[in-house]
Motif scaffolding. Structure first.
Motif, PDB file in Angstrom:
ATOM      1  N   GLU A 146     -28.015 -16.657  59.155  1.00  0.00           N
ATOM      2  CA  GLU A 146     -27.741 -17.189  57.897  1.00  0.00           C
ATOM      3  C   GLU A 146     -26.232 -16.552  57.640  1.00  0.00           C
ATOM      4  O   GLU A 146     -25.764 -15.575  57.980  1.00  0.00           O
ATOM      5  CB  GLU A 146     -28.723 -16.396  56.944  1.00  0.00           C
ATOM      6  N   LYS A 147     -25.471 -17.623  56.800  1.00  0.00           N
ATOM      7  CA  LYS A 147     -24.413 -17.071  56.303  1.00  0.00           C
ATOM      8  C   LYS A 147     -24.531 -17.314  54.648  1.00  0.00           C
ATOM      9  O   LYS A 147     -24.825 -18.519  54.194  1.00  0.00           O
ATOM     10  CB  LYS A 147     -23.220 -18.092  56.626  1.00  0.00           C
ATOM     11  N   CYS A 148     -24.591 -16.517  53.791  1.00  0.00           N
ATOM     12  CA  CYS A 148     -24.595 -16.326  52.509  1.00  0.00           C
ATOM     13  C   CYS A 148     -23.564 -15.527  52.003  1.00  0.00           C
ATOM     14  O   CYS A 148     -22.767 -15.019  52.271  1.00  0.00           O
ATOM     15  CB  CYS A 148     -25.984 -16.061  52.156  1.00  0.00           C
ATOM     16  N   ARG A 149     -23.772 -15.635  50.395  1.00  0.00           N
ATOM     17  CA  ARG A 149     -23.005 -14.818  49.730  1.00  0.00           C
ATOM     18  C   ARG A 149     -23.603 -14.012  48.551  1.00  0.00           C
ATOM     19  O   ARG A 149     -24.751 -14.561  48.175  1.00  0.00           O
ATOM     20  CB  ARG A 149     -21.853 -15.669  48.518  1.00  0.00           C
ATOM     21  N   ILE A 150     -23.206 -12.591  48.314  1.00  0.00           N
ATOM     22  CA  ILE A 150     -23.875 -11.937  47.711  1.00  0.00           C
ATOM     23  C   ILE A 150     -22.966 -11.418  46.376  1.00  0.00           C
ATOM     24  O   ILE A 150     -21.921 -10.778  46.616  1.00  0.00           O
ATOM     25  CB  ILE A 150     -24.316 -10.585  48.323  1.00  0.00           C
ATOM     26  N   SER A 151     -23.700 -11.571  45.196  1.00  0.00           N
ATOM     27  CA  SER A 151     -22.814 -11.131  44.034  1.00  0.00           C
ATOM     28  C   SER A 151     -23.689  -9.826  43.375  1.00  0.00           C
ATOM     29  O   SER A 151     -24.674  -9.778  43.584  1.00  0.00           O
ATOM     30  CB  SER A 151     -22.951 -12.408  43.014  1.00  0.00           C
ATOM     31  N   PRO A 152     -23.030  -9.303  42.174  1.00  0.00           N
ATOM     32  CA  PRO A 152     -23.634  -8.373  41.635  1.00  0.00           C
ATOM     33  C   PRO A 152     -24.682  -9.100  40.604  1.00  0.00           C
ATOM     34  O   PRO A 152     -24.513 -10.270  40.480  1.00  0.00           O
ATOM     35  CB  PRO A 152     -22.426  -7.728  40.682  1.00  0.00           C
ATOM     36  N   PRO A 153     -25.439  -8.216  40.128  1.00  0.00           N
ATOM     37  CA  PRO A 153     -26.593  -8.993  39.344  1.00  0.00           C
ATOM     38  C   PRO A 153     -25.720  -9.839  38.211  1.00  0.00           C
ATOM     39  O   PRO A 153     -24.813  -9.310  37.822  1.00  0.00           O
ATOM     40  CB  PRO A 153     -27.607  -8.084  38.863  1.00  0.00           C
ATOM     41  N   LYS A 159       3.042  -8.779  39.007  1.00  0.00           N
ATOM     42  CA  LYS A 159       2.228  -8.144  39.954  1.00  0.00           C
ATOM     43  C   LYS A 159       0.911  -8.286  40.481  1.00  0.00           C
ATOM     44  O   LYS A 159       0.034  -8.892  39.429  1.00  0.00           O
ATOM     45  CB  LYS A 159       2.357  -6.489  39.556  1.00  0.00           C
ATOM     46  N   PRO A 160       0.654  -8.570  41.640  1.00  0.00           N
ATOM     47  CA  PRO A 160      -0.641  -8.738  42.245  1.00  0.00           C
ATOM     48  C   PRO A 160      -1.716  -7.740  41.468  1.00  0.00           C
ATOM     49  O   PRO A 160      -1.568  -6.653  41.178  1.00  0.00           O
ATOM     50  CB  PRO A 160      -0.690  -8.899  43.672  1.00  0.00           C
ATOM     51  N   GLU A 161      -3.107  -8.113  41.482  1.00  0.00           N
ATOM     52  CA  GLU A 161      -4.103  -7.387  41.072  1.00  0.00           C
ATOM     53  C   GLU A 161      -5.337  -7.874  41.744  1.00  0.00           C
ATOM     54  O   GLU A 161      -5.510  -9.009  42.351  1.00  0.00           O
ATOM     55  CB  GLU A 161      -4.354  -7.571  39.398  1.00  0.00           C
ATOM     56  N   ILE A 162      -6.431  -6.841  41.718  1.00  0.00           N
ATOM     57  CA  ILE A 162      -7.728  -7.274  42.081  1.00  0.00           C
ATOM     58  C   ILE A 162      -8.548  -7.827  40.893  1.00  0.00           C
ATOM     59  O   ILE A 162      -8.542  -7.038  39.803  1.00  0.00           O
ATOM     60  CB  ILE A 162      -8.398  -5.894  42.703  1.00  0.00           C
ATOM     61  N   ARG A 163      -9.108  -8.971  40.810  1.00  0.00           N
ATOM     62  CA  ARG A 163      -9.610  -9.633  39.597  1.00  0.00           C
ATOM     63  C   ARG A 163     -11.145 -10.105  40.237  1.00  0.00           C
ATOM     64  O   ARG A 163     -11.346 -10.738  41.180  1.00  0.00           O
ATOM     65  CB  ARG A 163      -8.728 -10.894  39.196  1.00  0.00           C
ATOM     66  N   TYR A 164     -11.909  -9.887  39.303  1.00  0.00           N
ATOM     67  CA  TYR A 164     -13.278 -10.326  39.197  1.00  0.00           C
ATOM     68  C   TYR A 164     -13.593 -11.328  37.951  1.00  0.00           C
ATOM     69  O   TYR A 164     -13.419 -10.971  37.060  1.00  0.00           O
ATOM     70  CB  TYR A 164     -14.395  -9.168  39.472  1.00  0.00           C
ATOM     71  N   VAL A 165     -14.237 -12.271  38.507  1.00  0.00           N
ATOM     72  CA  VAL A 165     -14.830 -13.096  37.317  1.00  0.00           C
ATOM     73  C   VAL A 165     -16.275 -13.462  37.645  1.00  0.00           C
ATOM     74  O   VAL A 165     -16.946 -13.276  38.865  1.00  0.00           O
ATOM     75  CB  VAL A 165     -13.961 -14.440  37.472  1.00  0.00           C
ATOM     76  N   GLU A 166     -17.127 -13.793  36.866  1.00  0.00           N
ATOM     77  CA  GLU A 166     -18.475 -14.048  37.057  1.00  0.00           C
ATOM     78  C   GLU A 166     -18.707 -14.824  38.234  1.00  0.00           C
ATOM     79  O   GLU A 166     -18.249 -15.996  38.239  1.00  0.00           O
ATOM     80  CB  GLU A 166     -19.164 -14.419  35.593  1.00  0.00           C
ATOM     81  N   GLY A 167     -19.695 -14.439  39.117  1.00  0.00           N
ATOM     82  CA  GLY A 167     -19.722 -15.557  40.236  1.00  0.00           C
ATOM     83  C   GLY A 167     -19.307 -15.028  41.671  1.00  0.00           C
ATOM     84  O   GLY A 167     -19.528 -15.537  42.735  1.00  0.00           O
ATOM     85  N   ASP A 168     -18.359 -14.449  41.470  1.00  0.00           N
ATOM     86  CA  ASP A 168     -17.812 -13.957  42.602  1.00  0.00           C
ATOM     87  C   ASP A 168     -18.567 -13.331  43.715  1.00  0.00           C
ATOM     88  O   ASP A 168     -19.418 -12.577  43.020  1.00  0.00           O
ATOM     89  CB  ASP A 168     -16.298 -13.014  42.311  1.00  0.00           C
ATOM     90  N   SER A 169     -18.184 -12.912  44.976  1.00  0.00           N
ATOM     91  CA  SER A 169     -19.301 -12.633  45.793  1.00  0.00           C
ATOM     92  C   SER A 169     -18.743 -12.238  47.050  1.00  0.00           C
ATOM     93  O   SER A 169     -17.415 -12.377  47.371  1.00  0.00           O
ATOM     94  CB  SER A 169     -20.153 -13.722  46.021  1.00  0.00           C
ATOM     95  N   VAL A 170     -19.443 -11.455  47.911  1.00  0.00           N
ATOM     96  CA  VAL A 170     -18.897 -11.085  49.109  1.00  0.00           C
ATOM     97  C   VAL A 170     -19.794 -11.947  50.385  1.00  0.00           C
ATOM     98  O   VAL A 170     -20.845 -12.110  50.106  1.00  0.00           O
ATOM     99  CB  VAL A 170     -19.486  -9.780  49.397  1.00  0.00           C
ATOM    100  N   PRO A 171     -18.975 -12.562  51.159  1.00  0.00           N
ATOM    101  CA  PRO A 171     -19.700 -13.390  52.348  1.00  0.00           C
ATOM    102  C   PRO A 171     -20.341 -12.295  53.261  1.00  0.00           C
ATOM    103  O   PRO A 171     -19.795 -11.254  53.605  1.00  0.00           O
ATOM    104  CB  PRO A 171     -18.605 -14.074  52.872  1.00  0.00           C
ATOM    105  N   ILE A 172     -21.512 -12.761  53.758  1.00  0.00           N
ATOM    106  CA  ILE A 172     -22.153 -11.882  54.609  1.00  0.00           C
ATOM    107  C   ILE A 172     -22.914 -12.818  55.543  1.00  0.00           C
ATOM    108  O   ILE A 172     -23.544 -13.699  55.357  1.00  0.00           O
ATOM    109  CB  ILE A 172     -23.248 -10.849  54.075  1.00  0.00           C
ATOM    110  N   THR A 173     -22.769 -12.234  56.982  1.00  0.00           N
ATOM    111  CA  THR A 173     -23.167 -13.277  57.948  1.00  0.00           C
ATOM    112  C   THR A 173     -24.463 -12.327  58.845  1.00  0.00           C
ATOM    113  O   THR A 173     -24.057 -11.182  59.173  1.00  0.00           O
ATOM    114  CB  THR A 173     -22.301 -13.561  59.057  1.00  0.00           C
TER     115      THR A 173
END
Length: 472
Positions: free
Chosen positions: A13-20, A100-114
């Motif tokens: 499986e390859k999927c994406r995990i987001s915060p609740p 300047k660059p930044e770390i940005r989170y928007v709703e739905g962003d996720s971590v890919p996990i294999t």
């Protein structure tokens, strides 16, 4: 759950995990000077090896759901791991970055996990300390996804990826890859300790001591950012930017040596007897000096008296959280390459005197680069970091830290049997971590050409035996 073949791996499986949902909102984390200096650095690749004498079906039914659920709950506290490094190129890159660059989170962003299975490799071979082919590890760590443009002046660069691989009835590896501008080793460890806590206890409630501190409270001159933001590769950052990837290594092996606490204490006594003006020597200086001198000796053994260079270098990054009086849970990078030493090759390749000289130089580098420095002194030296980091001489650098017990990363099926920093393969770094059996031990990993590794092992073993044989 579908099954595909990806090279040697069978991917379940390859999927994406987001915060609740609705637990993070839209958030941004500005990059500080300490983050910017790692903007172009290769990502950190690491692997945890766990014994797991269970079936593939047990892995699929029990382990995968637990890891996915606990990761999601963890990300609501550590949202930057699910975020993107966001850069703001001018149209047609005509004038570099507009901010300047930044770390940005928007709703739905996720971590890919294999989730995958490995059938061809020998798990017990991989988790050993003996010399092992570097290339055999590469398929167990994930790559970062490609950057993508979301508007005319916004490009997002993914910063984190996970791969979990089962060796049926034998073991599990958890491979992690993160962009270095996301965080340092301390923050990475904090994230893992929160994730494992939730995985083991099945609850979102984690202790306050594990919650990250996001305030950007470290003040420094804005002018320090300019040399890094004006590097050509940074000014032209857009969707064509490529994170350095692991590439096959020709005839290169990785090995691990373990210095026991008792051995380290004996080495300290011997060093202080030989260098009576030294009032104190740390375990870290002993371990680094020992390996640095043995690497130099092994290269001379293989290449001749000088090889290409007659100068050796050493560097390690200092963690500045204590110096700046910020929380130990400060999120991001709070380290800088301020501890450096150089010497003539002949001075650290002379029998046991080379070890003494290397330990003395490492101790001096730490004392001058860290001890007694306040915030103003740190940033006064920071103007030289770019030039120092670009010097081309054989230099041993340090990844990892023995201050964090990496073998406490337990998801509920036992502590790791082995930990490897795969990034050593394409760098001049050694890894220095607390040992598996005792936090007083040092576990040092290195990657060298096979012939040089053979020489290193013989030299390091003989040198250690000769010193430990002395009566004190």
């Amino acid at each position: 759950m579908t099954t595909t073949t990806d090279g040697r791996l069978t991917v379940f499986e390859k999927c994406r995990i987001s915060p609740p949902p609705n637990t993070v909102g839209e958030r941004s984390l500005p990059l500080t000077f300490f983050d910017l200096i790692w903007l172009l650095a290769p990502p950190l690749h690491q692997i945890f090896f766990y014994d797991f004498p269970h079936s593939k079906s047990h892995f699929i039914d029990e382990i995968i759901p637990k890891l996915k659920h606990s990761l999601s709950l963890t990300l609501q506290h550590f949202f930057p791991f699910a975020s993107n490094l966001t850069v703001f190129p001018a149209k047609n890159n005509s004038s570099g970055l507009v901010r300047k660059p930044e770390i940005r989170y928007v709703e739905g962003d996720s971590v890919p996990i294999t989730f995958a299975e490995e059938c061809d490799l020998d798990f017990n071979y991989l988790k050993g300390n003996h010399p092992r082919d570097c290339n055999k590890f590469h398929g167990l760590v994930p790559v970062l996804e490609s950057p993508y443009r979301v508007s005319d002046d916004v490009v997002k660069i993914p910063v984190f990826s996970i791969q979990v691989t089962i060796f049926e009835n034998t073991g599990i590896t958890i491979g992690l890859t993160n962009h270095h501008s996301l965080c340092d080793a301390r923050t990475d460890y904090d994230f893992l300790m929160a994730w494992t806590s939730i995985a083991k206890h099945g609850t979102v409630a984690i202790g306050r001591s594990l919650l990250p501190f996001y305030d950007r409270v470290i003040e420094y001159p804005d002018s320090l950012d300019d040399p890094w933001l004006n590097l050509p590769a940074v000014r032209t950052m857009d969707e064509s930017y490529k994170v350095p990837e692991l590439v096959p290594q020709a005839d290169r092996v990785r090995s691990t040596i373990v210095l026991r606490r008792s051995q380290i204490n004996t080495l300290k006594k011997w060093v202080l007897l030989q260098l009576p003006t030294m009032e104190y020597v740390s375990s870290f200086a002993i371990g680094c000096g020992y390996v640095w001198s043995c690497i130099a000796k092994s290269r001379v053994h293989v290449l001749g008296e000088k090889g290409e260079y007659d100068v050796e270098g050493f560097r390690c990054a200092a963690d500045w959280r204590d110096r700046f009086g910020v929380s130990q849970m400060y999120f991001g990078n709070c380290v800088g390459p301020s501890c450096r030493a150089t010497t003539k090759t002949t001075l650290i390749t002379e029998s046991k005197e080379g070890f003494l000289r290397a330990v003395e130089l490492v101790s001096m580098a730490i004392r001058e680069g860290v001890n007694g420095k306040n915030q103003d002194h740190v940033f006064k030296d920071a103007e030289t970091w770019l030039e120092k980091m670009s010097r081309q001489v054989p230099t041993v650098g340090v990844a990892g830290t023995p201050k964090s017990n990496i073998y406490d990363v337990d998801f509920g099926w036992g502590k790791p049997e082995k930990y490897e920093i795969i990034s050593l393969d394409f760098s001049d770094l050694i890894s220095v971590n607390a040992g598996k059996e005792s936090v007083g031990d040092l576990e040092i990993g290195l990657c060298l050409p096979a012939e040089q590794m053979d020489a290193f092992i013989n030299i390091s073993r003989n040198e250690l035996e000769n010193i430990l044989s002395h009566d004190f």
